[in-house]
Design a protein around this motif. Structure first.
Motif, PDB file in Angstrom:
ATOM      1  N   HIS A   1       0.882  -1.178   0.000  1.00 12.83           N
ATOM      2  CA  HIS A   1       0.000   0.000   0.000  1.00 12.83           C
ATOM      3  C   HIS A   1       0.912   1.219   0.000  1.00 12.83           C
ATOM      4  O   HIS A   1       1.555   1.487   1.012  1.00 12.83           O
TER       5      HIS A   1
ATOM      6  N   GLY B   1      -1.943  -1.591  10.212  1.00 13.34           N
ATOM      7  CA  GLY B   1      -0.995  -1.617   9.103  1.00 13.34           C
ATOM      8  C   GLY B   1       0.423  -1.475   9.601  1.00 13.34           C
ATOM      9  O   GLY B   1       0.695  -0.699  10.522  1.00 13.34           O
TER      10      GLY B   1
ATOM     11  N   HIS C   1      -8.890 -10.039   0.519  1.00  8.10           N
ATOM     12  CA  HIS C   1      -8.734  -9.862   1.974  1.00  8.10           C
ATOM     13  C   HIS C   1      -9.946 -10.558   2.600  1.00  8.10           C
ATOM     14  O   HIS C   1     -11.070 -10.057   2.498  1.00  8.10           O
TER      15      HIS C   1
ATOM     16  N   ARG D   1      -0.134   4.392  -0.894  1.00  7.14           N
ATOM     17  CA  ARG D   1      -0.896   5.577  -0.422  1.00  7.14           C
ATOM     18  C   ARG D   1      -1.039   6.726  -1.398  1.00  7.14           C
ATOM     19  O   ARG D   1      -1.549   7.780  -1.000  1.00  7.14           O
TER      20      ARG D   1
ATOM     21  N   HIS E   1       1.356   4.192   8.142  1.00  3.62           N
ATOM     22  CA  HIS E   1       0.460   5.189   8.743  1.00  3.62           C
ATOM     23  C   HIS E   1       1.362   6.213   9.407  1.00  3.62           C
ATOM     24  O   HIS E   1       2.569   5.972   9.575  1.00  3.62           O
TER      25      HIS E   1
ATOM     26  N   ASP F   1       2.424  -6.704   2.600  1.00  2.63           N
ATOM     27  CA  ASP F   1       1.294  -5.874   3.057  1.00  2.63           C
ATOM     28  C   ASP F   1       1.817  -4.578   3.673  1.00  2.63           C
ATOM     29  O   ASP F   1       1.292  -4.090   4.668  1.00  2.63           O
TER      30      ASP F   1
ATOM     31  N   MET G   1      -2.241  -4.924  12.771  1.00  2.00           N
ATOM     32  CA  MET G   1      -2.591  -5.003  11.354  1.00  2.00           C
ATOM     33  C   MET G   1      -3.818  -5.877  11.199  1.00  2.00           C
ATOM     34  O   MET G   1      -4.217  -6.579  12.132  1.00  2.00           O
ATOM     35  N   ASN G   2      -4.415  -5.841   9.992  1.00  2.00           N
ATOM     36  CA  ASN G   2      -5.558  -6.686   9.684  1.00  2.00           C
ATOM     37  C   ASN G   2      -5.211  -7.634   8.538  1.00  2.00           C
ATOM     38  O   ASN G   2      -4.765  -7.138   7.509  1.00  2.00           O
TER      39      ASN G   2
ATOM     40  N   ALA H   1       2.084  -1.295   4.863  1.00  2.00           N
ATOM     41  CA  ALA H   1       0.922  -0.430   5.089  1.00  2.00           C
ATOM     42  C   ALA H   1       1.273   0.688   6.064  1.00  2.00           C
ATOM     43  O   ALA H   1       1.001   0.610   7.259  1.00  2.00           O
TER      44      ALA H   1
ATOM     45  N   HIS I   1      -2.645 -12.479   3.019  1.00  2.00           N
ATOM     46  CA  HIS I   1      -2.247 -12.499   4.435  1.00  2.00           C
ATOM     47  C   HIS I   1      -3.026 -13.484   5.316  1.00  2.00           C
ATOM     48  O   HIS I   1      -3.735 -13.096   6.242  1.00  2.00           O
TER      49      HIS I   1
ATOM     50  N   PHE J   1     -11.989  -6.612  -0.818  1.00  2.00           N
ATOM     51  CA  PHE J   1     -12.024  -6.595   0.647  1.00  2.00           C
ATOM     52  C   PHE J   1     -13.360  -7.210   1.054  1.00  2.00           C
ATOM     53  O   PHE J   1     -14.407  -6.585   0.868  1.00  2.00           O
TER      54      PHE J   1
ATOM     55  N   SER K   1     -11.310  -2.708   6.169  1.00  2.00           N
ATOM     56  CA  SER K   1      -9.981  -2.462   6.725  1.00  2.00           C
ATOM     57  C   SER K   1      -9.694  -0.982   6.488  1.00  2.00           C
ATOM     58  O   SER K   1     -10.607  -0.177   6.583  1.00  2.00           O
ATOM     59  N   THR K   2      -8.461  -0.605   6.145  1.00  2.00           N
ATOM     60  CA  THR K   2      -8.179   0.797   5.842  1.00  2.00           C
ATOM     61  C   THR K   2      -8.874   1.179   4.533  1.00  2.00           C
ATOM     62  O   THR K   2      -8.754   0.460   3.551  1.00  2.00           O
TER      63      THR K   2
HETATM   64  O1  DOR Z   1      -3.444  -3.888   8.312  1.00  2.00           O
HETATM   65  C1  DOR Z   1      -3.832  -3.584   7.203  1.00  2.00           C
HETATM   66  N1  DOR Z   1      -3.548  -2.395   6.682  1.00  2.00           N
HETATM   67  N2  DOR Z   1      -4.565  -4.463   6.523  1.00  2.00           N
HETATM   68  C2  DOR Z   1      -5.210  -4.094   5.391  1.00  2.00           C
HETATM   69  O2  DOR Z   1      -5.947  -4.870   4.868  1.00  2.00           O
HETATM   70  C3  DOR Z   1      -5.050  -2.738   4.839  1.00  2.00           C
HETATM   71  C4  DOR Z   1      -3.813  -2.125   5.311  1.00  2.00           C
HETATM   72  C5  DOR Z   1      -3.799  -0.633   5.050  1.00  2.00           C
HETATM   73  O3  DOR Z   1      -4.030  -0.247   3.904  1.00  2.00           O
HETATM   74  O4  DOR Z   1      -3.559   0.112   5.987  1.00  2.00           O
END
Ligand code: DOR
Length: 443
Positions: free
Chosen positions: A65, A328, A182, A67, A313, A309, A281-282, A311, A236, A152, A156-157
């Motif tokens: 990701h 993430g 996902h 962004r 932030h 993954d 995380m997810n 991700a 994942h 998805f 998630s995000t």
């Molecule tokens: O933890 C995660 N972050 N899992 C996701 O599916 C999306 C990702 C994100 O884009 O932040």
């Protein structure tokens, strides 16, 4: 425009599917020309001395990701791709939950334009599925530079979501390429989040998004994939139960699966106690029982590839109290050093890294020109010193996120040089030359 550079990599320990052997690798015009125990230098062809070093084909990260657009304060295609080549990743496939989400051809082409001349690695972008665009995805997935369709099943995000079986079936019946999914069950996620007690900390994340959330969705997905005959890729994987399910159902290439390094190298409750929401995380990182089953699934071939993954932030967002802290973990740059730690710890072999980071993703998504270093393949490679351990300084990581659970870990395997189609693109912890990333091609 030249197709690529010329380079002779001399005397490195080349990792191939058969094992590790000292070999020279000659790249001409960006393609591997010859691999042999001794190749004479050619006039005008730069020689890289790699004796005592490992030489891997460039890694392929099929889940990042980055962004851009809409979240550039967290990452953009320039910083994300720099982190990629800084970890020996020469190809990446980027996810559609940007802002706006990549849900139509205009937004996909916009990402390709943004990447041209700025991405340091080869790249492709996923289209995000929604109940509104399901029927058009079959045509759109054929656009050059499209990595395929991403679903998805659980929130998630971002706001992409295909929560119900009827919509998911419409997506799966539109088109033919492998669909990346996902798999967490949205109705159960809604119920679980509604039941969170005030004061619940991040350590509860694996119970909030529990085993059942993942297992329910993965079961629904593989039933639908079988019904529609549509290949899917479960992203994942996070539970021992899903590994057992995939083993039992034995659906061959119809259902492939991926795991993140986080699920292989972190474990609950320790990771939440040590790193707090940095480890959130997810789907969540769970306890050792799951970690061990995922490792075994990877060794058995039930899980075909690794995706970071990645991700990012902002740190400020990560500091919000759970569950407002976003999920993430940045990770595109730490895949190879972590897997080399797996080799040092004795549960992985060098050629497993090739299988799960190069041939696996190339096969799952049908990538052209990417694979082991054999004549005709793109001259993408990474030279690393497997012995030179450092306690990972954050300053080595190029992600704009500025955090990593692996900061301070004694890791080895940082690229001395990353090569993309015969061009050195990274070395000495910094980029080399102009950004040279191109669109990935699919068969
Ligand atoms: O933890 C995660 N972050 N899992 C996701 O599916 C999306 C990702 C994100 O884009 O932040």
């Amino acid at each position: 425009m030249s197709e690529g550079g010329d380079l002779l990599i001399r005397g490195g320990n080349l990792v191939s599917l058969d094992g590790v052997q000292a070999q020279d690798v000659l790249i001409l015009g960006g393609k591997v020309q010859r691999v042999a125990t001794r190749i004479e230098a050619l006039p005008g062809v730069e020689v890289i001395q790699a004796a005592g070093k490992l030489v891997f084909p460039g890694l392929i990260d099929p889940q990042v990701h980055f962004r851009e657009p809409g979240g550039e304060e967290r990452e953009d295609l320039a910083t994300g791709s720099l982190a990629a080549v800084g970890g020996g990743v020469t190809s990446f496939m980027e996810m559609p939950n940007t802002s706006p989400a990549t849900t139509n051809p205009e937004r996909l082409v916009d990402k390709l334009r943004r990447a041209a001349g700025r991405s340091l690695a080869d790249h492709a972008f996923f289209l995000g599925a929604s109940p509104e665009n399901a029927e058009q995805l079959g045509d759109w997935e054929q656009i050059p530079g499209c990595a395929g369709v991403k679903v998805f099943m659980g929130s998630s995000t971002g706001d992409l979501l295909v929560p119900d079986d009827a919509s998911l079936e419409r997506v799966l019946r539109s088109g033919s390429r492998r669909v990346a999914v996902h798999a967490e069950d949205e109705p159960r996620l809604i119920a679980r989040y509604a039941a969170i007690e005030p004061g619940t900390g991040v350590s509860a994340h694996p119970q909030v998004r529990d085993v059942e959330c993942a297992l329910l969705a993965t079961t629904r997905l593989i039933n639908l994939a079988e019904r529609c005959g549509r290949p899917v890729h479960v992203l994942h994987l996070s539970t021992a139960e899903e590994v057992a399910l995939l083993r039992e159902r034995d659906l061959g290439d119809l259902v492939t699966a991926e795991v993140t390094p986080n699920h292989l190298f972190l474990e609950a409750p320790d990771c939440y106690e040590r790193y707090g929401s940095i480890a959130q995380m997810n789907p969540p990182v769970r306890d050792r029982r799951h970690r061990d089953a995922l490792r075994q699934g990877l060794l058995d071939g039930i899980i075909t590839c690794i995706g970071s993954d990645h991700a990012p932030h902002t740190r400020a967002a990560k500091e919000r109290p759970y569950p407002e802290s976003p999920s993430g973990i940045p990770g595109v740059q730490t895949i190879l050093p972590l897997l080399l730690m797996g080799v040092r710890d004795g549960w992985l072999q060098m050629q497993d890294i090739l299988r799960i980071c190069v041939t696996g993703p190339a096969r799952v998504y049908g990538l052209e020109g990417k694979g082991p270093l054999v004549p005709g393949m793109d001259g993408d490679l990474v030279v690393v010193d497997p012995e030179e351990k450092s306690e990972l300084p954050l300053s080595w990581l190029h992600s704009r996120a500025g955090f990593s659970p692996y900061a301070g870990w004694p890791l080895a395997g940082w690229p001395e040089m990353t090569v993309l189609r015969g061009y050195p693109v990274y070395g000495g912890h910094a980029p080399l030359g102009p950004p040279r990333g191109r669109m990935l091609r699919f068969s």
